[in-house]
Write a protein that holds these residues in place. Structure first.
Motif, PDB file in Angstrom:
ATOM      1  N   PHE A 198      -0.514  -3.116  -0.127  1.00 59.35           N
ATOM      2  CA  PHE A 198      -0.851  -1.787   0.370  1.00 59.35           C
ATOM      3  C   PHE A 198      -2.298  -1.733   0.861  1.00 59.35           C
ATOM      4  CE2 PHE A 198       2.765  -1.000  -2.386  1.00 59.35           C
ATOM      5  CZ  PHE A 198       3.517  -0.097  -1.661  1.00 59.35           C
ATOM      6  N   LEU A 199      -3.196  -2.395   0.135  1.00 61.54           N
ATOM      7  CA  LEU A 199      -4.598  -2.412   0.537  1.00 61.54           C
ATOM      8  C   LEU A 199      -4.781  -3.110   1.882  1.00 61.54           C
ATOM      9  CD1 LEU A 199      -6.229  -3.226  -2.917  1.00 61.54           C
ATOM     10  CD2 LEU A 199      -6.589  -1.139  -1.586  1.00 61.54           C
ATOM     11  N   GLU A 200      -3.951  -4.110   2.158  1.00 58.62           N
ATOM     12  CA  GLU A 200      -4.073  -4.853   3.407  1.00 58.62           C
ATOM     13  C   GLU A 200      -3.601  -4.046   4.610  1.00 58.62           C
ATOM     14  OE1 GLU A 200      -1.830  -8.370   2.749  1.00 58.62           O
ATOM     15  OE2 GLU A 200      -3.271  -9.253   1.338  1.00 58.62           O
ATOM     16  N   THR A 201      -2.645  -3.151   4.403  1.00 58.39           N
ATOM     17  CA  THR A 201      -2.027  -2.444   5.528  1.00 58.39           C
ATOM     18  C   THR A 201      -2.451  -0.984   5.647  1.00 58.39           C
ATOM     19  OG1 THR A 201      -0.103  -1.842   4.178  1.00 58.39           O
ATOM     20  CG2 THR A 201       0.009  -3.917   5.387  1.00 58.39           C
ATOM     21  N   GLU A 202      -3.096  -0.445   4.623  1.00 63.12           N
ATOM     22  CA  GLU A 202      -3.368   0.994   4.593  1.00 63.12           C
ATOM     23  C   GLU A 202      -4.147   1.476   5.802  1.00 63.12           C
ATOM     24  OE1 GLU A 202      -5.394   4.382   1.720  1.00 63.12           O
ATOM     25  OE2 GLU A 202      -6.215   2.352   1.732  1.00 63.12           O
ATOM     26  N   GLN A 203      -5.294   0.866   6.104  1.00 63.25           N
ATOM     27  CA  GLN A 203      -6.151   1.405   7.155  1.00 63.25           C
ATOM     28  C   GLN A 203      -5.500   1.317   8.526  1.00 63.25           C
ATOM     29  OE1 GLN A 203      -8.973   3.035   6.243  1.00 63.25           O
ATOM     30  NE2 GLN A 203      -8.893   3.818   8.348  1.00 63.25           N
TER      31      GLN A 203
ATOM     32  N   ILE B 108      -3.144   4.207   8.688  1.00 61.83           N
ATOM     33  CA  ILE B 108      -3.885   5.466   8.838  1.00 61.83           C
ATOM     34  C   ILE B 108      -4.360   5.637  10.276  1.00 61.83           C
ATOM     35  CG2 ILE B 108      -6.038   6.628   8.235  1.00 61.83           C
ATOM     36  CD1 ILE B 108      -5.689   5.577   5.395  1.00 61.83           C
ATOM     37  N   ASP B 109      -4.996   4.609  10.820  1.00 61.04           N
ATOM     38  CA  ASP B 109      -5.530   4.680  12.183  1.00 61.04           C
ATOM     39  C   ASP B 109      -4.406   4.908  13.195  1.00 61.04           C
ATOM     40  OD1 ASP B 109      -8.033   4.251  11.117  1.00 61.04           O
ATOM     41  OD2 ASP B 109      -8.071   2.110  11.594  1.00 61.04           O
ATOM     42  N   HIS B 110      -3.296   4.202  13.011  1.00 60.50           N
ATOM     43  CA  HIS B 110      -2.160   4.325  13.932  1.00 60.50           C
ATOM     44  C   HIS B 110      -1.574   5.735  13.892  1.00 60.50           C
ATOM     45  CE1 HIS B 110       1.531   3.485  16.076  1.00 60.50           C
ATOM     46  NE2 HIS B 110       2.236   3.841  15.023  1.00 60.50           N
ATOM     47  N   MET B 111      -1.361   6.263  12.712  1.00 63.55           N
ATOM     48  CA  MET B 111      -0.775   7.599  12.591  1.00 63.55           C
ATOM     49  C   MET B 111      -1.707   8.663  13.171  1.00 63.55           C
ATOM     50  SD  MET B 111       2.256   7.330  11.353  1.00 63.55           S
ATOM     51  CE  MET B 111       2.572   9.058  10.967  1.00 63.55           C
ATOM     52  N   ASN B 112      -2.997   8.563  12.877  1.00 56.07           N
ATOM     53  CA  ASN B 112      -3.933   9.578  13.363  1.00 56.07           C
ATOM     54  C   ASN B 112      -4.112   9.507  14.884  1.00 56.07           C
ATOM     55  OD1 ASN B 112      -4.457  10.729  10.845  1.00 56.07           O
ATOM     56  ND2 ASN B 112      -6.154   9.339  10.428  1.00 56.07           N
TER      57      ASN B 112
ATOM     58  N   PRO C 274       8.359   6.283  -5.711  1.00 51.13           N
ATOM     59  CA  PRO C 274       7.259   5.349  -5.432  1.00 51.13           C
ATOM     60  C   PRO C 274       7.739   4.111  -4.673  1.00 51.13           C
ATOM     61  CG  PRO C 274       7.152   6.142  -7.696  1.00 51.13           C
ATOM     62  CD  PRO C 274       8.479   6.600  -7.148  1.00 51.13           C
ATOM     63  N   LEU C 275       6.895   3.632  -3.765  1.00 48.33           N
ATOM     64  CA  LEU C 275       7.221   2.433  -3.002  1.00 48.33           C
ATOM     65  C   LEU C 275       6.871   1.187  -3.807  1.00 48.33           C
ATOM     66  CD1 LEU C 275       5.846   3.451   0.529  1.00 48.33           C
ATOM     67  CD2 LEU C 275       8.022   4.040  -0.560  1.00 48.33           C
ATOM     68  N   LYS C 276       7.662   0.160  -3.633  1.00 45.65           N
ATOM     69  CA  LYS C 276       7.420  -1.106  -4.329  1.00 45.65           C
ATOM     70  C   LYS C 276       6.623  -2.087  -3.479  1.00 45.65           C
ATOM     71  CE  LYS C 276       9.773   0.137  -7.948  1.00 45.65           C
ATOM     72  NZ  LYS C 276       9.077   0.441  -9.224  1.00 45.65           N
ATOM     73  N   GLU C 277       6.828  -2.047  -2.169  1.00 48.79           N
ATOM     74  CA  GLU C 277       6.154  -2.956  -1.256  1.00 48.79           C
ATOM     75  C   GLU C 277       5.648  -2.183  -0.048  1.00 48.79           C
ATOM     76  OE1 GLU C 277       5.482  -6.068  -1.711  1.00 48.79           O
ATOM     77  OE2 GLU C 277       6.647  -6.397  -3.540  1.00 48.79           O
ATOM     78  N   ALA C 278       4.583  -2.693   0.567  1.00 49.63           N
ATOM     79  CA  ALA C 278       4.023  -2.033   1.738  1.00 49.63           C
ATOM     80  C   ALA C 278       5.000  -2.028   2.906  1.00 49.63           C
ATOM     81  CB  ALA C 278       2.719  -2.718   2.139  1.00 49.63           C
ATOM     82  N   SER C 279       5.948  -2.963   2.922  1.00 45.29           N
ATOM     83  CA  SER C 279       6.941  -3.012   3.998  1.00 45.29           C
ATOM     84  C   SER C 279       7.822  -1.766   4.010  1.00 45.29           C
ATOM     85  CB  SER C 279       7.810  -4.262   3.856  1.00 45.29           C
ATOM     86  OG  SER C 279       8.470  -4.275   2.601  1.00 45.29           O
ATOM     87  N   GLU C 280       7.870  -1.037   2.908  1.00 43.67           N
ATOM     88  CA  GLU C 280       8.668   0.187   2.836  1.00 43.67           C
ATOM     89  C   GLU C 280       7.952   1.378   3.470  1.00 43.67           C
ATOM     90  OE1 GLU C 280      10.718   0.720  -1.162  1.00 43.67           O
ATOM     91  OE2 GLU C 280       9.150  -0.725  -1.686  1.00 43.67           O
ATOM     92  N   LEU C 281       6.677   1.224   3.783  1.00 38.98           N
ATOM     93  CA  LEU C 281       5.883   2.364   4.226  1.00 38.98           C
ATOM     94  C   LEU C 281       6.354   2.899   5.584  1.00 38.98           C
ATOM     95  CD1 LEU C 281       3.511   4.283   3.900  1.00 38.98           C
ATOM     96  CD2 LEU C 281       2.029   2.515   4.869  1.00 38.98           C
ATOM     97  N   ARG C 282       6.509   2.020   6.568  1.00 38.72           N
ATOM     98  CA  ARG C 282       6.858   2.484   7.918  1.00 38.72           C
ATOM     99  C   ARG C 282       8.166   3.267   7.923  1.00 38.72           C
ATOM    100  NH1 ARG C 282       9.541   0.751  12.573  1.00 38.72           N
ATOM    101  NH2 ARG C 282       8.500   1.380  14.523  1.00 38.72           N
ATOM    102  N   PRO C 283       9.275   2.732   7.375  1.00 38.67           N
ATOM    103  CA  PRO C 283      10.506   3.527   7.386  1.00 38.67           C
ATOM    104  C   PRO C 283      10.392   4.824   6.585  1.00 38.67           C
ATOM    105  CG  PRO C 283      10.782   1.504   6.108  1.00 38.67           C
ATOM    106  CD  PRO C 283       9.508   1.370   6.842  1.00 38.67           C
ATOM    107  N   THR C 284       9.555   4.812   5.546  1.00 37.61           N
ATOM    108  CA  THR C 284       9.367   6.028   4.757  1.00 37.61           C
ATOM    109  C   THR C 284       8.654   7.098   5.570  1.00 37.61           C
ATOM    110  OG1 THR C 284       9.297   4.788   2.676  1.00 37.61           O
ATOM    111  CG2 THR C 284       8.314   6.980   2.677  1.00 37.61           C
ATOM    112  N   LEU C 285       7.603   6.720   6.297  1.00 37.93           N
ATOM    113  CA  LEU C 285       6.886   7.682   7.135  1.00 37.93           C
ATOM    114  C   LEU C 285       7.766   8.213   8.260  1.00 37.93           C
ATOM    115  CD1 LEU C 285       3.357   5.991   7.402  1.00 37.93           C
ATOM    116  CD2 LEU C 285       4.015   7.959   5.988  1.00 37.93           C
TER     117      LEU C 285
END
Length: 249
Positions: free
Chosen positions: A168-173, A176-180, A228-239
């Motif tokens: 999550f730390l590797e992909t967070e920023q 964030i930048d992409h969404m904003n 809660p998400l288990k892996e950062a790969s789940e973030l995109r489909p969740t958003l």
């Protein structure tokens, strides 16, 4: 006569409330011990959270609370804005903690600085000054007052995410930048339709396995994932799923 314990056993709702109060805090009252005489000292500090939920503050060597923390790292942080009416009717959280200075040049410093500046962008003007330093307030426990007759003693594990967060730390920023930049409409819809905020220039300021943090000027909102998400790969489909839900009103 046996003394009645005023504290309730923390349940999922209480833990969720405590974590939300911490994640959405822009500032808090920091309690330290005055190095001059050992007396209690309360000051106001700007607050952000590291990804695991640990409070992060940025303080100058000129501040008395910085001197206090370096003399004795024991401290407490009170968060929770009172709002209208009786201030004691609104929920608040006290985190008992030990302050740890974050050394410059470390990954921990890079992550903490990035998340703090996402929350407090004006601090970019002075965050790099040599006399300023970031501190993590490592939670030792907490006291949650959720309103009348709703008091809880909390463990550090009730407040802090203990699972590994590297992905999550590797992909967070980047997220964030992409969404904003490319999906500002979706970010505003998250705020308006998922947490009933007023329309405005909402921006994404933080992502963690449990949810996202949004800000519009001085206003902050927290949107929790369904689970809660288990892996950062789940973030995109969740958003994406959240954006579809928000578009549906």
């Amino acid at each position: 006569m046996a003394k009645t314990d005023p504290f309730l056993e923390p349940d999922a709702e209480a833990i969720r409330l405590a974590r939300t109060l911490l994640r959405t805090a822009r500032f808090g009252a920091l309690a330290t011990l005055d190095p001059a005489d050992g007396a209690p000292l309360a000051t106001r500090v700007a607050v952000a959270t590291d990804m695991d939920g640990t409070p992060v503050i940025l303080v100058s060597t000129l501040s008395l609370h910085r001197q206090a923390l370096e003399a004795d790292p024991r401290c407490a942080l009170l968060v929770g804005e009172p709002g209208r009416g009786d201030p004691l009717a609104h929920p608040r959280l006290t985190v008992k903690a030990r302050a740890e200075k974050i050394e410059r040049g470390t990954e921990t410093h890079a992550h903490a600085e990035r998340r703090y500046l996402n929350r407090h962008p004006k601090a970019k003007l002075y965050a790099g000054f040599a006399d300023f330093a970031f501190f993590r307030l490592e939670a030792q426990g907490g006291l949650l007052n959720g309103g009348f007759a709703r008091a809880y003693r909390l463990k550090s594990s009730d407040l802090i995410i203990e699972e590994p967060l590297d992905s999550f730390l590797e992909t967070e920023q980047h997220a964030i930048d992409h969404m904003n930049a490319d999906h500002a409409d979706a970010v505003e819809n998250y705020a308006v339709h998922l947490v009933r905020a007023a329309p405005g220039k909402w921006r994404l300021t933080g992502i963690d396995p449990e949810g996202i943090d949004l800000a519009n000027g001085d206003e902050v909102r927290r949107v929790l994932f369904d689970s809660p998400l288990k892996e950062a790969s789940e973030l995109r489909p969740t958003l994406i799923a959240m954006a579809k839900k928000a578009r549906g009103g």
